[in-house]
Design an enzyme around this catalytic site. Structure first.
Site, PDB file in Angstrom:
ATOM      1  N   PRO A  18       0.849  -1.202   0.000  1.00  0.00           N
ATOM      2  CA  PRO A  18       0.000   0.000   0.000  1.00  0.00           C
ATOM      3  C   PRO A  18       0.876   1.241   0.000  1.00  0.00           C
ATOM      4  O   PRO A  18       1.859   1.310   0.742  1.00  0.00           O
ATOM      5  CB  PRO A  18      -0.782  -0.129   1.315  1.00  0.00           C
ATOM      6  CG  PRO A  18       0.061  -0.997   2.190  1.00  0.00           C
ATOM      7  CD  PRO A  18       0.814  -1.914   1.282  1.00  0.00           C
ATOM      8  N   VAL A  20       0.246   5.520  -0.289  1.00  0.00           N
ATOM      9  CA  VAL A  20      -0.615   6.686  -0.483  1.00  0.00           C
ATOM     10  C   VAL A  20      -0.218   7.386  -1.773  1.00  0.00           C
ATOM     11  O   VAL A  20       0.977   7.564  -2.049  1.00  0.00           O
ATOM     12  CB  VAL A  20      -0.493   7.633   0.736  1.00  0.00           C
ATOM     13  CG1 VAL A  20      -1.097   8.998   0.429  1.00  0.00           C
ATOM     14  CG2 VAL A  20      -1.180   7.023   1.936  1.00  0.00           C
ATOM     15  N   GLU A  43      -3.702   3.547   1.377  1.00  0.00           N
ATOM     16  CA  GLU A  43      -4.519   3.608   2.597  1.00  0.00           C
ATOM     17  C   GLU A  43      -5.649   4.625   2.400  1.00  0.00           C
ATOM     18  O   GLU A  43      -5.406   5.768   1.983  1.00  0.00           O
ATOM     19  CB  GLU A  43      -3.668   4.057   3.782  1.00  0.00           C
ATOM     20  CG  GLU A  43      -4.503   4.197   5.039  1.00  0.00           C
ATOM     21  CD  GLU A  43      -3.779   4.956   6.153  1.00  0.00           C
ATOM     22  OE1 GLU A  43      -3.851   4.515   7.289  1.00  0.00           O
ATOM     23  OE2 GLU A  43      -3.157   5.989   5.860  1.00  0.00           O
ATOM     24  N   CYS A 116       1.545   3.139   9.903  1.00  0.00           N
ATOM     25  CA  CYS A 116       1.864   4.490   9.434  1.00  0.00           C
ATOM     26  C   CYS A 116       2.271   5.393  10.603  1.00  0.00           C
ATOM     27  O   CYS A 116       1.495   5.600  11.530  1.00  0.00           O
ATOM     28  CB  CYS A 116       0.669   5.089   8.694  1.00  0.00           C
ATOM     29  SG  CYS A 116       1.029   6.739   8.075  1.00  0.00           S
ATOM     30  N   LYS A 155      -1.172  -4.675   8.655  1.00  0.00           N
ATOM     31  CA  LYS A 155       0.233  -4.382   8.341  1.00  0.00           C
ATOM     32  C   LYS A 155       0.788  -3.614   9.531  1.00  0.00           C
ATOM     33  O   LYS A 155       0.254  -2.550   9.892  1.00  0.00           O
ATOM     34  CB  LYS A 155       0.309  -3.561   7.058  1.00  0.00           C
ATOM     35  CG  LYS A 155       1.714  -3.115   6.673  1.00  0.00           C
ATOM     36  CD  LYS A 155       1.735  -2.636   5.216  1.00  0.00           C
ATOM     37  CE  LYS A 155       3.070  -2.050   4.815  1.00  0.00           C
ATOM     38  NZ  LYS A 155       3.253  -0.680   5.294  1.00  0.00           N
ATOM     39  N   HIS A 183       6.415  -4.665   8.388  1.00  0.00           N
ATOM     40  CA  HIS A 183       7.465  -3.746   7.952  1.00  0.00           C
ATOM     41  C   HIS A 183       8.523  -3.785   9.057  1.00  0.00           C
ATOM     42  O   HIS A 183       8.248  -3.350  10.194  1.00  0.00           O
ATOM     43  CB  HIS A 183       6.869  -2.338   7.766  1.00  0.00           C
ATOM     44  CG  HIS A 183       7.881  -1.320   7.356  1.00  0.00           C
ATOM     45  ND1 HIS A 183       7.582   0.010   7.214  1.00  0.00           N
ATOM     46  CD2 HIS A 183       9.204  -1.435   7.053  1.00  0.00           C
ATOM     47  CE1 HIS A 183       8.673   0.675   6.848  1.00  0.00           C
ATOM     48  NE2 HIS A 183       9.662  -0.182   6.749  1.00  0.00           N
ATOM     49  N   ASN A 214       8.230  -7.046   4.652  1.00  0.00           N
ATOM     50  CA  ASN A 214       8.242  -5.739   3.978  1.00  0.00           C
ATOM     51  C   ASN A 214       9.355  -4.869   4.561  1.00  0.00           C
ATOM     52  O   ASN A 214       9.742  -5.020   5.715  1.00  0.00           O
ATOM     53  CB  ASN A 214       6.864  -5.068   4.169  1.00  0.00           C
ATOM     54  CG  ASN A 214       6.842  -3.633   3.679  1.00  0.00           C
ATOM     55  OD1 ASN A 214       6.657  -2.704   4.468  1.00  0.00           O
ATOM     56  ND2 ASN A 214       7.057  -3.436   2.398  1.00  0.00           N
ATOM     57  N   GLY A 215       9.852  -3.970   3.710  1.00  0.00           N
ATOM     58  CA  GLY A 215      10.873  -3.034   4.169  1.00  0.00           C
ATOM     59  C   GLY A 215      12.202  -3.215   3.455  1.00  0.00           C
ATOM     60  O   GLY A 215      13.193  -2.576   3.789  1.00  0.00           O
ATOM     61  N   ARG A 243       8.756   0.881  -2.245  1.00  0.00           N
ATOM     62  CA  ARG A 243       9.516   1.871  -3.017  1.00  0.00           C
ATOM     63  C   ARG A 243      10.118   1.320  -4.314  1.00  0.00           C
ATOM     64  O   ARG A 243      10.073   1.995  -5.346  1.00  0.00           O
ATOM     65  CB  ARG A 243      10.615   2.489  -2.148  1.00  0.00           C
ATOM     66  CG  ARG A 243      10.060   3.460  -1.100  1.00  0.00           C
ATOM     67  CD  ARG A 243      11.098   3.748  -0.039  1.00  0.00           C
ATOM     68  NE  ARG A 243      11.478   2.522   0.654  1.00  0.00           N
ATOM     69  CZ  ARG A 243      12.657   2.291   1.226  1.00  0.00           C
ATOM     70  NH1 ARG A 243      13.595   3.207   1.191  1.00  0.00           N
ATOM     71  NH2 ARG A 243      12.899   1.156   1.847  1.00  0.00           N
TER      72      ARG A 243
HETATM   73  C1  LIG Z   1       4.972   6.935  -1.129  1.00  0.00           C
HETATM   74  C2  LIG Z   1       4.694   5.948  -0.028  1.00  0.00           C
HETATM   75  C3  LIG Z   1       3.416   5.842   0.469  1.00  0.00           C
HETATM   76  C4  LIG Z   1       3.137   4.906   1.473  1.00  0.00           C
HETATM   77  N1  LIG Z   1       1.833   4.749   1.889  1.00  0.00           N
HETATM   78  C5  LIG Z   1       1.523   3.720   2.718  1.00  0.00           C
HETATM   79  C6  LIG Z   1       0.161   3.384   2.977  1.00  0.00           C
HETATM   80  O1  LIG Z   1      -0.771   3.979   2.449  1.00  0.00           O
HETATM   81  N2  LIG Z   1      -0.075   2.368   3.849  1.00  0.00           N
HETATM   82  C7  LIG Z   1       0.930   1.646   4.424  1.00  0.00           C
HETATM   83  O2  LIG Z   1       0.645   0.729   5.195  1.00  0.00           O
HETATM   84  N3  LIG Z   1       2.214   1.936   4.185  1.00  0.00           N
HETATM   85  C8  LIG Z   1       2.527   2.912   3.321  1.00  0.00           C
HETATM   86  N4  LIG Z   1       3.847   3.145   2.978  1.00  0.00           N
HETATM   87  C9  LIG Z   1       4.892   2.280   3.540  1.00  0.00           C
HETATM   88  C10 LIG Z   1       5.161   1.107   2.586  1.00  0.00           C
HETATM   89  O3  LIG Z   1       4.022   0.317   2.358  1.00  0.00           O
HETATM   90  C11 LIG Z   1       6.275   0.207   3.118  1.00  0.00           C
HETATM   91  O4  LIG Z   1       5.903  -0.273   4.368  1.00  0.00           O
HETATM   92  C12 LIG Z   1       7.614   0.926   3.261  1.00  0.00           C
HETATM   93  O5  LIG Z   1       7.883   1.785   2.177  1.00  0.00           O
HETATM   94  C13 LIG Z   1       8.743  -0.089   3.363  1.00  0.00           C
HETATM   95  O6  LIG Z   1       8.762  -0.941   2.250  1.00  0.00           O
HETATM   96  P1  LIG Z   1       9.851  -0.786   1.071  1.00  0.00           P
HETATM   97  O7  LIG Z   1      11.181  -0.940   1.707  1.00  0.00           O
HETATM   98  O8  LIG Z   1       9.546  -1.870   0.082  1.00  0.00           O
HETATM   99  O9  LIG Z   1       9.682   0.582   0.511  1.00  0.00           O
HETATM  100  C14 LIG Z   1       4.164   4.102   2.010  1.00  0.00           C
HETATM  101  C15 LIG Z   1       5.455   4.245   1.518  1.00  0.00           C
HETATM  102  C16 LIG Z   1       5.716   5.132   0.497  1.00  0.00           C
HETATM  103  C17 LIG Z   1       7.118   5.251  -0.036  1.00  0.00           C
END
Ligand SMILES: Cc1cc2nc3c(=O)[nH]c(=O)nc-3n(C[C@H](O)[C@H](O)[C@H](O)COP(=O)(O)O)c2cc1C
Length: 443
Positions: A18, A20, A43, A116, A155, A183, A214-215, A243
């Site tokens: 997810p 935003v 979200e 979040c 999450k 995460h 995740n992360g 990302r």
């Molecule tokens: C632009 C952006 C928007 C995000 N929006 C949400 C969201 O709406 N809900 C959520 O649970 N996490 C959100 N996250 C967190 C990601 O889902 C994820 O947990 C975090 O980026 C770590 O994963 P990654 O290392 O693959 O980036 C967002 C992250 C980014 C970069």
């Protein structure tokens, strides 16, 4: 839409996280095209969703959840119905259930965001604020599990101590949820902090339900094969990517990353097809461009104030059909309807497009249905004096056909060559609605 009785499986899956603003319909469809198994929406806050009406959008073939101010808060379509997880921000079990019931027939799963750390989430008791209120977590999740027909997930982020983290996830598992996404960072940690594979692994070793790791973007995940390495390092069932997918959604492609230009053009096509708001399209494209934002094309994109200006920055793949569709939407006309026939003699195709009760058709016949539709769209656009976009790699034979046309065209002297894509031609080719003989006659 047909009700989905299948339960989403969270084992061994590649998942679009997810995000935003990023996780709107065009990005989700693109991620599915590239190989993601499950896609989460951005979200969406329960208070906002609860005010929405479910509207079947016949023009776009989508289901829209529309706010009282007519804004589309959530748009989905049949293609993703069995793969999309609806993530909500909530701090109240009854509200969460009302939202789940509102969307459950159109999505494959329901997720609650408990990770979040942003103030807009936590100050309403949502997101990571829930992590310090396990009673509320339990209430929300068990209410959802009992009350919705879709699998429920959440999450989370990890807590300061491993012991507390494990006791929280065990309590969460007892609510009956289908899977948990973790995460591997603490609430106050940012992307530059290392993700804790060990804690995710400890959670995966402890729970029986699937754990979604995740992360890993950037430090661990830069290409497709890294996803499996991250899964193994965390002993998780599945991996959720944020990302790395935002930067290039072809991260999910087994064969490796596709060039950004190609990915962006595919994104724009979905954005046009599903009438995505240009500010959202622009935001997502800018996230993909990153350091290339300073290039001339990047600057053009950054300055864009409409869908058209975005297309100007990335014109190559905006096809005549897309141009015509967009024009019809702007003019509040029904979307163009194409009728295509194949000539038995040489198996070539011809298409008639109907727009505002007028019919348009090229006098030339094409090798494929797709090209015939593009040709009909060009005729209509030219007769309206509209720019017609360009035909990219998908339709080289439309250009080639210019040389072949004299042999193929049954219209003989009436046949006209197509101008170069991008040219503006105010002269109509054939408008069947205005008295021309229809080549469909006799079929
Ligand atoms: C632009 C952006 C928007 C995000 N929006 C949400 C969201 O709406 N809900 C959520 O649970 N996490 C959100 N996250 C967190 C990601 O889902 C994820 O947990 C975090 O980026 C770590 O994963 P990654 O290392 O693959 O980036 C967002 C992250 C980014 C970069």
């Amino acid at each position: 839409m047909i009700l989905n009785s299948l339960s989403l499986c969270y084992h061994n899956k590649l998942i679009l996280a997810p995000m935003v603003r990023v996780g709107t319909l065009p990005m989700r469809l693109l991620a599915l095209d590239y190989g993601a198994d499950i896609v989460y929406c951005e979200e969406l806050i329960d208070l906002k969703m609860i005010q929405c009406k479910r509207v079947v959008n016949e023009v776009l073939s989508t289901v829209d959840f529309v706010a009282p101010d007519d804004r589309v808060v959530f748009r989905t379509c049949e293609r993703e119905q069995n793969r999309v997880v609806f993530q909500m921000g909530t701090s109240d079990a009854e509200r969460a259930l009302a939202v789940a019931r509102l969307v459950e027939n159109d999505v494959a799963g329901i997720d609650v965001n408990m990770g979040c750390p942003k103030q807009y989430s936590t100050k309403g008791g949502m997101g990571a604020a829930l992590l310090s209120d396990p009673d509320k977590i339990e209430k929300i999740l068990s209410t959802l599990v009992k009350g919705t027909r879709r699998p429920v997930t959440c999450k989370i982020r990890i807590l300061p101590s491993l012991e507390d983290t494990l006791s929280l996830v065990k309590r969460i598992e007892r609510t009956g949820i289908a899977a948990i996404a973790v995460h591997g960072r603490k609430r106050e940690e940012r992307p530059q902090h290392p993700v804790s594979c060990e804690v995710i692994k400890a959670i995966a070793d402890t729970l029986s339900i699937p754990v979604i790791a995740n992360g890993g973007s950037h430090d661990h995940i830069q290409q497709y094969s890294d996803i499996e390495d991250f899964r193994q390092a965390t002993a998780a069932s599945s991996v959720m990517v944020a990302r790395a997918a935002m930067w290039n959604p072809s991260i999910f492609l087994k064969e490796g990353l596709r060039p950004l230009e190609e990915v962006m053009q595919k994104y724009i096509r979905y954005a046009v097809q599903y009438d995505n708001h240009y500010t959202n399209t622009k935001y997502c494209l800018c996230q993909m461009l990153r350091e290339q934002l300073e290039s001339p094309q990047g600057r053009l994109l950054h300055a864009a104030q409409s869908s058209r200006e975005i297309w100007r920055a990335y014109p190559a793949q905006i096809t005549p059909k897309m141009c015509l569709l967009e024009w019809c939407r702007r003019e509040k006309l029904a979307q163009p309807v194409y009728e295509t026939v194949q000539r038995p003699l040489d198996r070539l195709f011809s298409s008639i497009v109907t727009v505002a009760e007028q019919k348009y058709q090229s006098t030339l016949w094409d090798k494929s249905k797709k090209l015939a539709e593009q040709a009909a769209a060009i005729v209509c656009l030219r007769s309206q004096g509209l720019p017609e976009g360009r035909l990219g790699e998908e339709s080289p034979s439309l250009h080639k056909r210019k040389r072949e046309a004299p042999d193929q065209d049954p219209g003989g002297p009436r046949a006209q060559e197509l101008a170069q894509p991008g040219d503006l031609c105010k002269k109509p080719f054939v408008a069947l609605g205005s008295g021309e003989e229809s080549p469909l006659e006799g079929w």
